[in-house]
Design a protein around this motif. Structure first.
Motif, PDB file in Angstrom:
ATOM      1  N   GLN A   1      24.761   9.315  31.357  1.00 50.64           N
ATOM      2  CA  GLN A   1      25.546   9.354  30.236  1.00 50.64           C
ATOM      3  C   GLN A   1      24.972   8.796  29.045  1.00 50.64           C
ATOM      4  O   GLN A   1      25.249   9.239  27.725  1.00 50.64           O
ATOM      5  N   ARG A   2      24.342   7.516  29.196  1.00 51.73           N
ATOM      6  CA  ARG A   2      23.694   7.173  27.686  1.00 51.73           C
ATOM      7  C   ARG A   2      22.789   7.662  27.239  1.00 51.73           C
ATOM      8  O   ARG A   2      22.788   8.188  25.774  1.00 51.73           O
ATOM      9  N   LEU A   3      21.971   8.693  28.162  1.00 53.58           N
ATOM     10  CA  LEU A   3      21.212   9.691  27.452  1.00 53.58           C
ATOM     11  C   LEU A   3      21.603  10.819  26.769  1.00 53.58           C
ATOM     12  O   LEU A   3      21.192  11.341  25.572  1.00 53.58           O
ATOM     13  N   GLY A   4      22.893  11.285  27.472  1.00 53.50           N
ATOM     14  CA  GLY A   4      23.464  12.293  26.646  1.00 53.50           C
ATOM     15  C   GLY A   4      24.019  12.021  25.144  1.00 53.50           C
ATOM     16  O   GLY A   4      24.031  12.659  24.301  1.00 53.50           O
ATOM     17  N   LEU A   5      24.472  10.652  25.103  1.00 56.80           N
ATOM     18  CA  LEU A   5      25.155   9.965  23.793  1.00 56.80           C
ATOM     19  C   LEU A   5      23.779  10.111  22.694  1.00 56.80           C
ATOM     20  O   LEU A   5      23.926  10.300  21.724  1.00 56.80           O
ATOM     21  N   LEU A   6      22.541   9.589  23.419  1.00 58.20           N
ATOM     22  CA  LEU A   6      21.456   9.448  22.401  1.00 58.20           C
ATOM     23  C   LEU A   6      21.021  10.917  22.000  1.00 58.20           C
ATOM     24  O   LEU A   6      20.555  11.130  20.783  1.00 58.20           O
ATOM     25  N   VAL A   7      21.111  11.892  22.884  1.00 59.03           N
ATOM     26  CA  VAL A   7      20.766  13.136  22.576  1.00 59.03           C
ATOM     27  C   VAL A   7      21.729  13.789  21.509  1.00 59.03           C
ATOM     28  O   VAL A   7      21.498  14.192  20.404  1.00 59.03           O
ATOM     29  N   GLU A   8      23.043  13.457  21.464  1.00 60.29           N
ATOM     30  CA  GLU A   8      23.854  13.886  20.577  1.00 60.29           C
ATOM     31  C   GLU A   8      23.773  13.122  19.410  1.00 60.29           C
ATOM     32  O   GLU A   8      23.991  13.803  18.023  1.00 60.29           O
ATOM     33  N   ALA A   9      23.305  11.889  19.382  1.00 56.63           N
ATOM     34  CA  ALA A   9      22.887  11.263  18.107  1.00 56.63           C
ATOM     35  C   ALA A   9      21.636  11.810  17.282  1.00 56.63           C
ATOM     36  O   ALA A   9      21.518  11.310  16.064  1.00 56.63           O
ATOM     37  N   GLY A  10      20.898  12.486  18.103  1.00 54.44           N
ATOM     38  CA  GLY A  10      19.815  13.200  17.398  1.00 54.44           C
ATOM     39  C   GLY A  10      18.232  12.305  17.829  1.00 54.44           C
ATOM     40  O   GLY A  10      17.337  12.750  17.126  1.00 54.44           O
ATOM     41  N   VAL A  11      18.510  11.515  18.903  1.00 57.60           N
ATOM     42  CA  VAL A  11      17.021  11.065  19.403  1.00 57.60           C
ATOM     43  C   VAL A  11      16.039  12.057  19.480  1.00 57.60           C
ATOM     44  O   VAL A  11      16.485  13.060  20.174  1.00 57.60           O
ATOM     45  N   ASN A  12      14.772  11.936  19.222  1.00 60.77           N
ATOM     46  CA  ASN A  12      13.796  12.616  19.322  1.00 60.77           C
ATOM     47  C   ASN A  12      12.844  12.548  20.673  1.00 60.77           C
ATOM     48  O   ASN A  12      12.367  13.461  21.036  1.00 60.77           O
ATOM     49  N   VAL A  13      12.722  11.256  21.183  1.00 60.27           N
ATOM     50  CA  VAL A  13      11.928  11.049  22.147  1.00 60.27           C
ATOM     51  C   VAL A  13      12.735   9.804  23.161  1.00 60.27           C
ATOM     52  O   VAL A  13      13.031   8.897  22.230  1.00 60.27           O
TER      53      VAL A  13
ATOM     54  N   PRO B   1       0.847  -1.205   0.256  1.00 57.76           N
ATOM     55  CA  PRO B   1      -0.151   0.169   0.066  1.00 57.76           C
ATOM     56  C   PRO B   1       0.919   1.230  -0.017  1.00 57.76           C
ATOM     57  O   PRO B   1       2.215   1.024   0.396  1.00 57.76           O
ATOM     58  N   LYS B   2       0.409   2.156  -0.385  1.00 55.39           N
ATOM     59  CA  LYS B   2       1.040   3.571  -0.369  1.00 55.39           C
ATOM     60  C   LYS B   2       1.286   3.846   0.941  1.00 55.39           C
ATOM     61  O   LYS B   2       0.574   3.953   1.966  1.00 55.39           O
ATOM     62  N   LEU B   3       2.533   4.223   1.350  1.00 55.61           N
ATOM     63  CA  LEU B   3       2.940   4.492   2.695  1.00 55.61           C
ATOM     64  C   LEU B   3       2.532   5.963   3.279  1.00 55.61           C
ATOM     65  O   LEU B   3       2.387   6.009   4.309  1.00 55.61           O
ATOM     66  N   GLY B   4       2.348   6.942   2.511  1.00 57.32           N
ATOM     67  CA  GLY B   4       1.919   8.352   3.099  1.00 57.32           C
ATOM     68  C   GLY B   4       3.025   8.943   3.548  1.00 57.32           C
ATOM     69  O   GLY B   4       4.385   8.412   3.468  1.00 57.32           O
ATOM     70  N   ALA B   5       2.768  10.280   4.216  1.00 56.79           N
ATOM     71  CA  ALA B   5       4.074  10.660   4.849  1.00 56.79           C
ATOM     72  C   ALA B   5       4.700   9.952   5.850  1.00 56.79           C
ATOM     73  O   ALA B   5       4.184   9.568   6.791  1.00 56.79           O
ATOM     74  N   PRO B   6       6.064   9.990   5.977  1.00 60.76           N
ATOM     75  CA  PRO B   6       7.000   9.586   7.085  1.00 60.76           C
ATOM     76  C   PRO B   6       6.710  10.273   8.135  1.00 60.76           C
ATOM     77  O   PRO B   6       6.602  11.621   8.265  1.00 60.76           O
ATOM     78  N   SER B   7       7.072   9.843   9.498  1.00 60.11           N
ATOM     79  CA  SER B   7       7.304  10.687  10.668  1.00 60.11           C
ATOM     80  C   SER B   7       8.698  11.234  10.676  1.00 60.11           C
ATOM     81  O   SER B   7       9.640  10.870  10.549  1.00 60.11           O
ATOM     82  N   LEU B   8       8.555  12.618  10.602  1.00 56.86           N
ATOM     83  CA  LEU B   8       9.806  13.537  10.676  1.00 56.86           C
ATOM     84  C   LEU B   8       9.799  14.264  11.878  1.00 56.86           C
ATOM     85  O   LEU B   8       8.760  14.918  12.300  1.00 56.86           O
ATOM     86  N   GLY B   9      11.029  14.617  12.192  1.00 55.85           N
ATOM     87  CA  GLY B   9      11.339  15.680  13.379  1.00 55.85           C
ATOM     88  C   GLY B   9      11.435  16.965  12.792  1.00 55.85           C
ATOM     89  O   GLY B   9      11.393  17.300  11.691  1.00 55.85           O
ATOM     90  N   LYS B  10      11.780  17.882  13.888  1.00 55.17           N
ATOM     91  CA  LYS B  10      11.865  19.415  13.377  1.00 55.17           C
ATOM     92  C   LYS B  10      13.096  19.674  12.485  1.00 55.17           C
ATOM     93  O   LYS B  10      13.311  20.565  11.816  1.00 55.17           O
ATOM     94  N   ASP B  11      14.165  18.359  12.678  1.00 50.85           N
ATOM     95  CA  ASP B  11      15.328  18.585  11.704  1.00 50.85           C
ATOM     96  C   ASP B  11      15.128  18.076  10.462  1.00 50.85           C
ATOM     97  O   ASP B  11      16.006  18.019   9.641  1.00 50.85           O
ATOM     98  N   GLY B  12      14.034  17.740   9.975  1.00 49.93           N
ATOM     99  CA  GLY B  12      13.378  17.117   8.878  1.00 49.93           C
ATOM    100  C   GLY B  12      13.943  15.582   8.465  1.00 49.93           C
ATOM    101  O   GLY B  12      13.835  15.268   7.449  1.00 49.93           O
ATOM    102  N   LYS B  13      14.705  15.101   9.482  1.00 48.04           N
ATOM    103  CA  LYS B  13      14.912  13.472   9.715  1.00 48.04           C
ATOM    104  C   LYS B  13      14.017  12.890  10.314  1.00 48.04           C
ATOM    105  O   LYS B  13      13.040  13.406  11.059  1.00 48.04           O
ATOM    106  N   LEU B  14      14.000  11.381  10.003  1.00 46.01           N
ATOM    107  CA  LEU B  14      13.051  10.388  10.572  1.00 46.01           C
ATOM    108  C   LEU B  14      12.909  10.603  11.928  1.00 46.01           C
ATOM    109  O   LEU B  14      13.896  10.685  12.830  1.00 46.01           O
ATOM    110  N   LEU B  15      11.612  10.556  12.724  1.00 43.97           N
ATOM    111  CA  LEU B  15      11.552  10.327  14.130  1.00 43.97           C
ATOM    112  C   LEU B  15      12.110   9.005  14.556  1.00 43.97           C
ATOM    113  O   LEU B  15      11.798   8.118  14.033  1.00 43.97           O
ATOM    114  N   VAL B  16      12.873   9.101  15.451  1.00 43.46           N
ATOM    115  CA  VAL B  16      13.549   8.021  16.319  1.00 43.46           C
ATOM    116  C   VAL B  16      13.529   8.062  17.765  1.00 43.46           C
ATOM    117  O   VAL B  16      13.878   9.214  18.209  1.00 43.46           O
TER     118      VAL B  16
END
Length: 507
Positions: free
Chosen positions: A253-265, A226-241
């Motif tokens: 410390q793990r949380l800090g590394l995830l934030v640096e990697a661009g995690v959204n939530v 089926p057609k996928l439709g619009a993907p989930s994107l963050g404010k940075d225009g990249k995929l929500l992860v």
């Protein structure tokens, strides 16, 4: 009460407040909804909903942070269908952060981590790859890794008639290659691949190093989806992860590394989230990383939820012991039937604007309909998505069936890799299993499974006379959604019965 000449007034169905105000704990299967009035087509049903205070999803589906469910591929696929995936933390902080970073850098439709081999690799290594992964086409690069100079391609045509399987791939690889420039759009790359009549189209940078890959087999399969439709994107225009973290000091410390990697939530991953450890982690995360939404849990009651809401949580994960591979209720005697847990928790949380994720107990589209109409904003799925192509692990055959491994994060096998923190086991001298390990059947691709499932959910909403999740929320609070508790016989009657044999297909 007597009315109309003494005739007794019977109710034709009950409001949720009446059903869940009793002393029983109900699962999704215990409850059956009554149909409403249809005056709209199923296609107009709007399933968009809040994941957390600041994140809205087009598709109310979330993949569970389990090590046999969500890594890079699943996170990308879930974002592609309008949902989100939460990468597990049963690994090192660096490994998890890299998974998040890789997922956010991917483009839907392309293979961002294609298999690469050195020129000195042998044909037998490709045989082994085919046995484990199901394919035998690989890229040959200078050092056998991605982001290395492309030298050639090996497909089954190159090795079918090679009798000496110790032959190096450098002797049989195809060097007459068709490539595309890194960054080429999916549509343009597809046109190049189709015109070339090749099976693979590597995308390379200015140095000739491999960046991505487009496969003809993927194109053919995608044409049937089926057609996928619009993907989930963050404010940075990249995929929500999303990603999960624990409540240990090292998880900061793990949380800090995830934030640096661009995690959204992030989800704070605890089997029992009503603890001082989680409250302290929520407070820390909101202060140290105020731009990241934090989801707390797991909880199963309104008083548990209230404690986390008071310290600033942006969403709640609801469910204790309802997963197919979870034994928390059996081992620890705590938990709640999932329908009751969702209703009672969401009834309080929705009043203060905190979205609820219904986590556990989802086996079919009907369960999703029930979760969303009982107050959940999204549903989290583990076993429902395990066994898909995007789930971690290799397929294997058993008694003629194609399977993948699936295990609970409370299983001893998962705890041995680090998930014991989820059960506060790292503070104890002994590990106690609160889950099992098993296998699940091949379910195909998430890119097909989720869209078809969501259409079934839309049909369920249509039957209820509801055009959106927000409409369901209003109808629930007003008592306009009526339901009943099913007896065991009624549950049997509501499923397939009376046949000697049958094949049950999802779609």
């Amino acid at each position: 009460m007597a009315q109309n000449g003494g005739a007794r007034d019977y109710r034709d169905g009950w409001a949720a407040a009446d059903i869940f105000g009793r002393e029983f704990s109900y699962t999704y299967d215990d409850i059956i909804m009554h149909p409403g009035y249809i005056d709209f087509p199923a296609d107009v049903v709007d399933l968009s909903s809040q994941l957390s205070k600041n994140i809205t999803l087009r598709t109310p589906c979330v993949s569970s942070p389990m090590d046999t469910v969500t890594e890079t591929s699943m996170a990308v696929a879930m974002a592609a269908v309008g949902g989100i995936g939460f990468v597990h933390y049963n690994n090192s902080a660096e490994e998890q952060a890299n998974m998040v970073k890789n997922a956010k850098s991917q483009r839907v439709g392309f293979v961002s981590e294609p298999v690469c081999l050195r020129p000195s690799a042998t044909v037998s290594e490709i045989d082994s790859l085919k046995a484990r992964k199901g394919f035998s086409s690989v890229l040959i690069t200078e050092d056998g890794t991605l982001n290395s100079k492309l030298l050639g391609i090996v497909t089954s045509r190159d090795i079918d008639f090679v009798s000496d399987r110790k032959t190096e791939v450098a002797e049989v690889m195809t060097t007459d290659l068709v490539t595309a420039t890194a960054g080429t759009s999916f549509e343009d790359a597809s046109a190049v691949l189709i015109k070339s009549k090749k099976s693979l189209l590597p995308l390379v940078d200015d140095n000739g190093e491999v960046v991505e890959l487009l496969c003809r087999t993927d194109l053919k399969r995608r044409s049937t989806y089926p057609k996928l439709g619009a993907p989930s994107l963050g404010k940075d225009g990249k995929l929500l992860v999303g990603a999960a973290v624990g409540t240990r000091e090292s998880d900061r410390q793990r949380l800090g590394l995830l934030v640096e990697a661009g995690v959204n939530v992030v989800i704070l991953d605890s089997a029992q989230g009503n603890s001082i450890y989680q409250k302290e982690m929520i407070s820390y995360a909101k202060k140290a990383h105020p731009d990241i939404d934090v989801i707390g849990g797991n909880v199963a009651s309104s008083h548990q939820a209230r404690n986390l809401i008071e310290v600033g949580v942006d969403g709640l994960r609801v469910g204790m012991g309802s997963g197919s591979i979870c034994t928390t209720q059996e081992v620890c005697a705590v938990g709640r039937g999932q329908a009751t847990a969702v209703y009672q928790t969401a009834r309080m949380a929705n009043v203060v604007g905190i979205p609820v994720i219904a986590d556990g107990g989802i086996s079919n589209s009907g369960h999703i309909v029930k979760a969303l109409t009982l107050g959940a904003s999204t549903v989290m799925m583990g076993s429902f998505l395990a066994g898909t192509e995007e789930a971690p692990g290799d397929y294997f055959y058993q008694d003629g069936r194609r399977l993948k491994a699936y295990r609970g994060m409370g299983s001893l096998e998962a705890q041995a890799k680090g998930s014991d923190t989820r059960y506060l086991g790292d503070k104890s001298q002994m590990r106690i299993a609160q889950g099992v390990s098993g296998t699940v059947a091949d379910k195909g691709s998430v890119l097909r499974l989720v869209p078809f499932t969501m259409h079934a959910v839309k049909q369920g909403f249509q039957d209820l006379g509801l055009q959106s999740i927000s409409a369901a929320r209003g109808a629930l609070s007003c008592g306009n959604i009526t339901m009943e508790v099913r007896t065991g016989a009624a549950q049997i009657e509501g499923g397939v019965h009376g046949l000697v044999s049958y094949e049950k297909k999802r779609f």
